[in-house]
Design an enzyme around this catalytic site. Structure first.
Site, PDB file in Angstrom:
ATOM      1  N   THR A 186      37.714  86.387  36.014  1.00  0.00           N
ATOM      2  CA  THR A 186      38.090  85.330  37.254  1.00  0.00           C
ATOM      3  C   THR A 186      38.868  87.074  38.067  1.00  0.00           C
ATOM      4  O   THR A 186      39.212  87.565  37.142  1.00  0.00           O
ATOM      5  CB  THR A 186      39.415  85.033  36.715  1.00  0.00           C
ATOM      6  OG1 THR A 186      40.161  85.090  35.972  1.00  0.00           O
ATOM      7  CG2 THR A 186      38.821  83.924  36.593  1.00  0.00           C
ATOM      8  N   GLU A 331      36.325  79.014  37.672  1.00  0.00           N
ATOM      9  CA  GLU A 331      36.934  78.072  36.128  1.00  0.00           C
ATOM     10  C   GLU A 331      36.225  76.462  36.121  1.00  0.00           C
ATOM     11  O   GLU A 331      36.298  75.585  35.405  1.00  0.00           O
ATOM     12  CB  GLU A 331      38.188  77.924  35.924  1.00  0.00           C
ATOM     13  CG  GLU A 331      39.126  78.999  35.515  1.00  0.00           C
ATOM     14  CD  GLU A 331      39.698  80.384  36.760  1.00  0.00           C
ATOM     15  OE1 GLU A 331      39.268  79.602  38.099  1.00  0.00           O
ATOM     16  OE2 GLU A 331      40.726  80.399  37.040  1.00  0.00           O
ATOM     17  N   LYS A 443      57.539  78.321  52.302  1.00  0.00           N
ATOM     18  CA  LYS A 443      58.294  77.391  51.593  1.00  0.00           C
ATOM     19  C   LYS A 443      59.312  77.568  53.573  1.00  0.00           C
ATOM     20  O   LYS A 443      60.373  78.063  52.941  1.00  0.00           O
ATOM     21  CB  LYS A 443      59.054  77.257  50.551  1.00  0.00           C
ATOM     22  CG  LYS A 443      58.667  76.035  50.021  1.00  0.00           C
ATOM     23  CD  LYS A 443      58.821  75.658  48.758  1.00  0.00           C
ATOM     24  CE  LYS A 443      58.394  74.273  48.036  1.00  0.00           C
ATOM     25  NZ  LYS A 443      59.038  74.369  46.837  1.00  0.00           N
ATOM     26  N   TRP A 448      56.464  72.506  52.695  1.00  0.00           N
ATOM     27  CA  TRP A 448      55.770  72.986  52.929  1.00  0.00           C
ATOM     28  C   TRP A 448      55.095  73.330  54.124  1.00  0.00           C
ATOM     29  O   TRP A 448      54.636  72.364  54.737  1.00  0.00           O
ATOM     30  CB  TRP A 448      54.822  73.066  51.744  1.00  0.00           C
ATOM     31  CG  TRP A 448      55.338  73.295  50.451  1.00  0.00           C
ATOM     32  CD1 TRP A 448      55.938  73.785  50.581  1.00  0.00           C
ATOM     33  CD2 TRP A 448      54.410  72.464  48.896  1.00  0.00           C
ATOM     34  NE1 TRP A 448      56.357  73.620  48.507  1.00  0.00           N
ATOM     35  CE2 TRP A 448      55.064  73.246  47.988  1.00  0.00           C
ATOM     36  CE3 TRP A 448      53.285  71.759  48.928  1.00  0.00           C
ATOM     37  CZ2 TRP A 448      54.815  72.587  46.897  1.00  0.00           C
ATOM     38  CZ3 TRP A 448      52.874  71.262  47.415  1.00  0.00           C
ATOM     39  CH2 TRP A 448      53.336  71.378  46.896  1.00  0.00           C
TER      40      TRP A 448
HETATM   41  P1  AMP Z   1      37.280  82.500  42.598  1.00  0.00           P
HETATM   42  O1  AMP Z   1      37.615  82.222  41.289  1.00  0.00           O
HETATM   43  O2  AMP Z   1      37.080  83.696  42.611  1.00  0.00           O
HETATM   44  O3  AMP Z   1      35.639  81.350  42.770  1.00  0.00           O
HETATM   45  O4  AMP Z   1      38.725  81.442  43.360  1.00  0.00           O
HETATM   46  C1  AMP Z   1      38.672  79.936  43.250  1.00  0.00           C
HETATM   47  C2  AMP Z   1      39.872  79.473  44.326  1.00  0.00           C
HETATM   48  O5  AMP Z   1      39.149  80.039  46.017  1.00  0.00           O
HETATM   49  C3  AMP Z   1      40.143  78.488  44.681  1.00  0.00           C
HETATM   50  O6  AMP Z   1      40.569  77.964  43.538  1.00  0.00           O
HETATM   51  C4  AMP Z   1      40.576  78.265  46.482  1.00  0.00           C
HETATM   52  O7  AMP Z   1      41.571  78.563  46.304  1.00  0.00           O
HETATM   53  C5  AMP Z   1      39.446  79.173  47.057  1.00  0.00           C
HETATM   54  N1  AMP Z   1      38.516  78.685  47.402  1.00  0.00           N
HETATM   55  C6  AMP Z   1      37.267  78.764  47.208  1.00  0.00           C
HETATM   56  N2  AMP Z   1      37.066  76.910  47.629  1.00  0.00           N
HETATM   57  C7  AMP Z   1      37.435  77.147  49.319  1.00  0.00           C
HETATM   58  C8  AMP Z   1      37.228  76.603  50.104  1.00  0.00           C
HETATM   59  N3  AMP Z   1      36.598  76.264  50.568  1.00  0.00           N
HETATM   60  N4  AMP Z   1      38.395  76.493  51.171  1.00  0.00           N
HETATM   61  C9  AMP Z   1      39.646  76.961  50.358  1.00  0.00           C
HETATM   62  N5  AMP Z   1      39.881  77.897  49.183  1.00  0.00           N
HETATM   63  C10 AMP Z   1      38.587  77.735  48.539  1.00  0.00           C
END
Ligand code: AMP
Length: 546
Positions: A186, A331, A443, A448
């Site tokens: 990640t 994940e 916040k 929020w």
């Molecule tokens: P990653 O594991 O690097 O792909 O990041 C995952 C995170 O990206 C998620 O927990 C979200 O916070 C963000 N994310 C992924 N897709 C979207 C989406 N369509 N809109 C908003 N946030 C997103």
């Protein structure tokens, strides 16, 4: 009483075998690092993947061994997806945009045995070769004539030599479907990166799920160009789904600018693409500036961060390309939700449809979702209550690689859920909408404010190229929104004009207190805005008195 169906493990190799057998003539087209176009079929891909599986075995790569790649989207990377996982080893796709120290840390942590790399990354390999502890050989993904001369990299092998030296006869082994297949770290913004270790079973189930019509909708009649990198959660699973359905695949290599992408879309008849919003910005700017069209592209999947409605509008209204907003995480393999409309939405006015499409969408079958408040109490699915989003399902992580960080799950009525770190609402129709990352939440006076909403509004202003909204410290309200904006080249807009732009679009108290203009917003290794960096940069900024 058990059912009497066959016990056949779900294995990644079966996807390739299926593609070879039923779609053997289907093309896989790649723009190579060298810039030329390479073209072959699933039949060729299968034969070369088996040659590579023989080569891996000859170099002592066995069940469970980690094999790293530092590669763009291309056919050799695709061969490794199948050769490595198919033979029971673990494909570890490293993100080459990370700092070399991080690459070393991750490769050591994963205990990678062999590292494959595209020639673009030779300088990175030279920087890390003497430092990585477990790697026995480096393989340049090229042919003999392009091999780097007098390189200092030890045990440097040539990909095409390995292919040539081994036979295409190879029996894909059968093993337990829960065997690890691939590994992705990640891109967490705090602490050390953590590994998500996928299995054959989770990957194949995820592949079925993403191919569904209300999901990414992949079919044999599609030509799919994944812009999302193969080192970012397995290009969202598209290299697997393309084999499952027999779609034509087009890989852009390192050429991800608007001009090159558009040319490839047109010359190869691409119907579907997928990537993060930042990529599409470059493409849209190019298409707009040159008065171009998309003659075959009908859909694009946008996810990884929130897709601004202004981008959806541009694709759909100006270019007739439907946008599928999708959400997921490393994940989660990664897909969690996809935003396709229900029948009752089809007759809604365009603006209302767009408002629904801006949501992250409905859970695909296999993913369960719930939202909870600060005390862990379940919140209603009424489209209003916002809380932390929890998920569970057969392609969602239960623990990180090597048990790092302990048990990540939260337990609710005896059942384990993975906390996503996203704050969301879920409406009565099941549409989930992310309002924030929990650590990006603003916040104000205990309430929020959703930074994504504020960014989406700013992005709809014609002078704004990119916008991030962050929490700035405030003596009375604790935090107030600060809008950070990158203007489009040559465009003019003032702080007051942008603040006035919010009027009537949101509750008045959500309006950003101030606007700062900067040249570029820092982006992370997967193209996401690094709001933590912006928060650091503006932590001492005093907001104007209201
Ligand atoms: P990653 O594991 O690097 O792909 O990041 C995952 C995170 O990206 C998620 O927990 C979200 O916070 C963000 N994310 C992924 N897709 C979207 C989406 N369509 N809109 C908003 N946030 C997103």
């Amino acid at each position: 009483m058990n059912g009497s169906m066959m016990q056949q493990p779900l294995l990644i190799s079966s996807l390739l075998t299926h593609a070879e057998r039923h779609h053997g003539e289907q093309e896989v087209v790649s723009r190579r690092v060298e810039g030329d176009i390479h073209r072959y079929t699933y039949r060729d891909l299968g034969a070369r993947a088996r040659r590579m599986a023989n080569a891996l075995a000859a170099h002592g790569v066995g069940l469970g061994d980690r094999v790293a790649t530092l590669g763009w989207n291309g056919y050799r990377h695709m061969e490794l997806y199948y050769a490595v996982s198919g033979s029971g080893a673990v494909l570890h796709t490293l993100n080459p945009r990370l700092h070399p120290d991080q690459v070393v840390w991750i490769a050591d942590h994963a205990e990678d045995q062999v590292m494959f790399f595209d020639l673009t990354f030779l300088p990175l390999i030279e920087a890390i070769a003497g430092r990585v502890k477990t790697i026995k050989a480096f393989v340049a993904m090229t042919d003999r004539s392009h091999m780097p001369g007098n390189s200092a990299v030890p045990n440097l092998l040539c990909y095409e030599d390995l292919i040539d030296a081994h036979e295409p006869e190879f029996e894909w082994p059968t093993f337990d479907e829960n065997t690890a297949s691939s590994l992705c770290y990640t891109s967490g913004t705090t602490g050390n990166p953590k590994g998500a270790l996928y299995s054959h079973r989770s990957t194949v189930l995820h592949t079925y799920a993403i191919a569904l019509p209300d999901s990414l909708n992949c079919s044999a009649r599609d030509t799919i160009l994944p812009v999302v990198p193969m080192f970012h959660v397995n290009a969202w699973g598209l290299p697997y789904a393309a084999c499952m359905v027999g779609a034509k695949l087009v890989f852009p290599g390192p050429f991800l600018d608007g001009k090159n992408l558009h040319e490839l879309f047109e010359s190869e008849g691409v119907t579907v693409s997928a990537g993060v919003p930042t990529v599409w910005q470059g493409l849209l700017a190019h298409v707009e500036a040159n008065h171009l069209k998309f003659s075959t592209m009908r859909r694009t999947v946008i996810g990884g961060s929130a897709c601004p409605p202004a981008m959806m509008r541009a694709f759909q209204e100006r270019y007739d390309v439907n946008v599928l907003h999708a959400w997921g995480m490393t994940e989660m393999s990664p897909l969690g939700t996809a935003c396709t409309l229900k029948p009752k939405h089809l007759t809604l006015p365009a603006e209302e449809r767009l408002a629904i499409q801006a949501k992250q969408g409905r859970a695909v079958f296999g993913v369960d979702m719930m939202i909870v408040d600060d005390e862990g109490q379940a919140l209603p699915h009424d489209g209003q209550a916002a809380g932390e989003l929890l998920v569970r399902g057969p392609w969602i992580i239960s623990r990180y690689f090597k048990g790092e960080g302990g048990d990540p799950l939260v337990h609710h009525e005896g059942v384990g859920w993975f906390p996503t770190g996203d704050v969301a609402t879920i409406d009565a129709d099941g549409f989930m909408q992310i309002t924030d990352r929990s650590k990006d939440v603003i916040k104000s006076g205990g309430e929020w404010i959703g930074s994504i909403d504020l960014e989406n509004i700013a992005m709809a202003h014609p002078a704004v190229a990119m916008a991030a909204c962050i929490a700035a410290p405030h003596p009375k309200w604790d935090e107030r929104p600060l809008l950070v904006v990158v203007k489009k080249p040559g465009a003019h807009v003032s702080r007051d004009e942008l603040i006035a732009f919010y009027e009537g679009k949101i509750a008045k108290w959500w309006t950003p207190d101030d606007v700062v203009f900067i040249d570029a917003i820092p982006l992370g290794a997967t193209g996401k805005m690094q709001k933590n960096k912006l928060r650091e940069q503006f932590q001492d900024r005093r907001l104007p008195k209201a």
